[in-house]
Scaffold this active site. Structure first.
Site, short mmCIF file in Angstrom:
data_model
loop_
_atom_site.label_atom_id
_atom_site.label_comp_id
_atom_site.label_asym_id
_atom_site.label_seq_id
_atom_site.Cartn_x
_atom_site.Cartn_y
_atom_site.Cartn_z
N GLU A 39 0.75 -1.18 -0.12
CA GLU A 39 0.03 -0.11 0.49
C GLU A 39 0.83 1.68 -0.40
O GLU A 39 0.62 2.31 -0.51
CB GLU A 39 -0.67 0.19 1.44
CG GLU A 39 -1.86 -1.13 1.56
CD GLU A 39 -2.75 -1.25 0.35
OE1 GLU A 39 -2.77 -0.73 -0.72
OE2 GLU A 39 -2.74 -2.33 0.29
N ASP A 46 3.29 -4.95 -4.76
CA ASP A 46 3.30 -6.83 -4.11
C ASP A 46 4.50 -7.09 -4.13
O ASP A 46 5.56 -7.24 -3.79
CB ASP A 46 3.25 -7.71 -5.23
CG ASP A 46 2.12 -8.00 -4.95
OD1 ASP A 46 0.80 -7.58 -3.90
OD2 ASP A 46 1.24 -8.67 -5.87
N HIS A 84 -5.10 -6.85 -10.04
CA HIS A 84 -4.72 -7.58 -9.52
C HIS A 84 -3.85 -8.94 -10.08
O HIS A 84 -5.47 -9.80 -10.66
CB HIS A 84 -5.35 -7.96 -8.33
CG HIS A 84 -5.57 -6.64 -7.28
ND1 HIS A 84 -7.15 -6.03 -7.51
CD2 HIS A 84 -4.27 -6.18 -6.17
CE1 HIS A 84 -6.28 -4.90 -6.94
NE2 HIS A 84 -5.65 -5.18 -5.89
N ARG A 101 1.08 -14.31 -7.63
CA ARG A 101 1.00 -12.77 -6.46
C ARG A 101 2.85 -13.25 -5.39
O ARG A 101 2.93 -12.36 -5.13
CB ARG A 101 0.29 -12.60 -5.63
CG ARG A 101 -0.66 -11.60 -6.43
CD ARG A 101 -1.90 -11.19 -6.15
NE ARG A 101 -1.69 -9.63 -5.31
CZ ARG A 101 -2.58 -8.93 -5.01
NH1 ARG A 101 -3.93 -9.04 -4.45
NH2 ARG A 101 -2.08 -7.97 -3.96
ZN LIG Z 1 -2.60 -2.73 -4.87
#
Ligand SMILES: [Zn+2]
Length: 212
Positions: A49, A113, A172, A178
């Site tokens: 974030e 990420d 995403h 991820r």
């Molecule tokens: Zn994000």
């Protein structure tokens, strides 16, 4: 987001990251857990974030939330070059035969990420410098537990239809990528597990993407 929402976000207008109560519990955060686990799970999400404040989106908002670009043209060119390689890596992943991950669509989140794991890993090393080197627990070193916790935070199961819809529309990447699509760019992951040429996720040092 409500307190019950298991999610997090960055708001460029307030230059603020938000973590609802529901994400501050296992497998993301446990006040009684080993530090490696908390850095690898919630730490990487916090780093993700924060990273949005510095990426292609965050670069368009000043520290006070004003809509103004604060990057030099040289910084933007270098950013575009490095991120293009990450986009290409994700374009190659094919979770469903004939349906690939869209590297361009998922780029911003993949950058988040990658930066998130690297920031959390650096923070974990600082923690060890202050509190002493992590002990081996259950046969796993602190660094190994860090990366395993990162992977465990992204455990998920999707029906094929839902996975197809998300591959077309979700910025995403699928949870599996991820993890596997990210750690293979992180040098510390190679050291932690002794990953060698010929291993499934191995990338030569020159092919690993480092953005920040
Ligand atoms: Zn994000």
């Amino acid at each position: 987001m409500t307190p019950q929402t298991v999610n997090a976000y960055y708001d460029p207008l307030n230059n603020q990251i938000t973590f609802p109560a529901a994400i501050l519990q296992p497998p993301y955060f446990d006040p009684k857990a080993d530090a490696a686990v908390n850095y690898g799970a919630i730490g990487a999400i916090i780093g993700h974030e924060m990273g949005h404040g510095f990426d292609d989106q965050g670069s368009q908002f000043s520290a006070t939330g004003k809509f103004e670009n604060w990057w030099t043209p040289a910084a933007r060119t270098a950013f575009t070059q490095r991120t293009a390689a990450l986009s290409k890596q994700f374009d190659a992943y094919e979770p469903i035969p004939g349906v690939r991950v869209k590297g361009a669509l998922t780029l911003g989140e993949n950058i988040g990420d990658l930066g998130g794991v690297e920031t959390a890993y650096a923070a974990y090393q600082k923690y060890q410098a202050e509190h002493g080197k992590a002990p081996v627990i259950g046969g796993l070193t602190g660094d190994q537990r860090f990366f395993l916790a990162y992977a465990q935070a992204w455990q998920a199961k999707l029906r094929e239809g839902a996975a197809r819809a998300r591959l077309l529309t979700d910025p995403h990447s699928p949870p599996f990528y991820r993890v596997n699509g990210i750690v293979r760019n992180v040098d510390a992951w190679y050291t932690a597990f002794g990953v060698k040429p010929g291993d499934a996720l191995y990338l030569a040092p020159g092919d690993r993407v480092h953005i920040w």
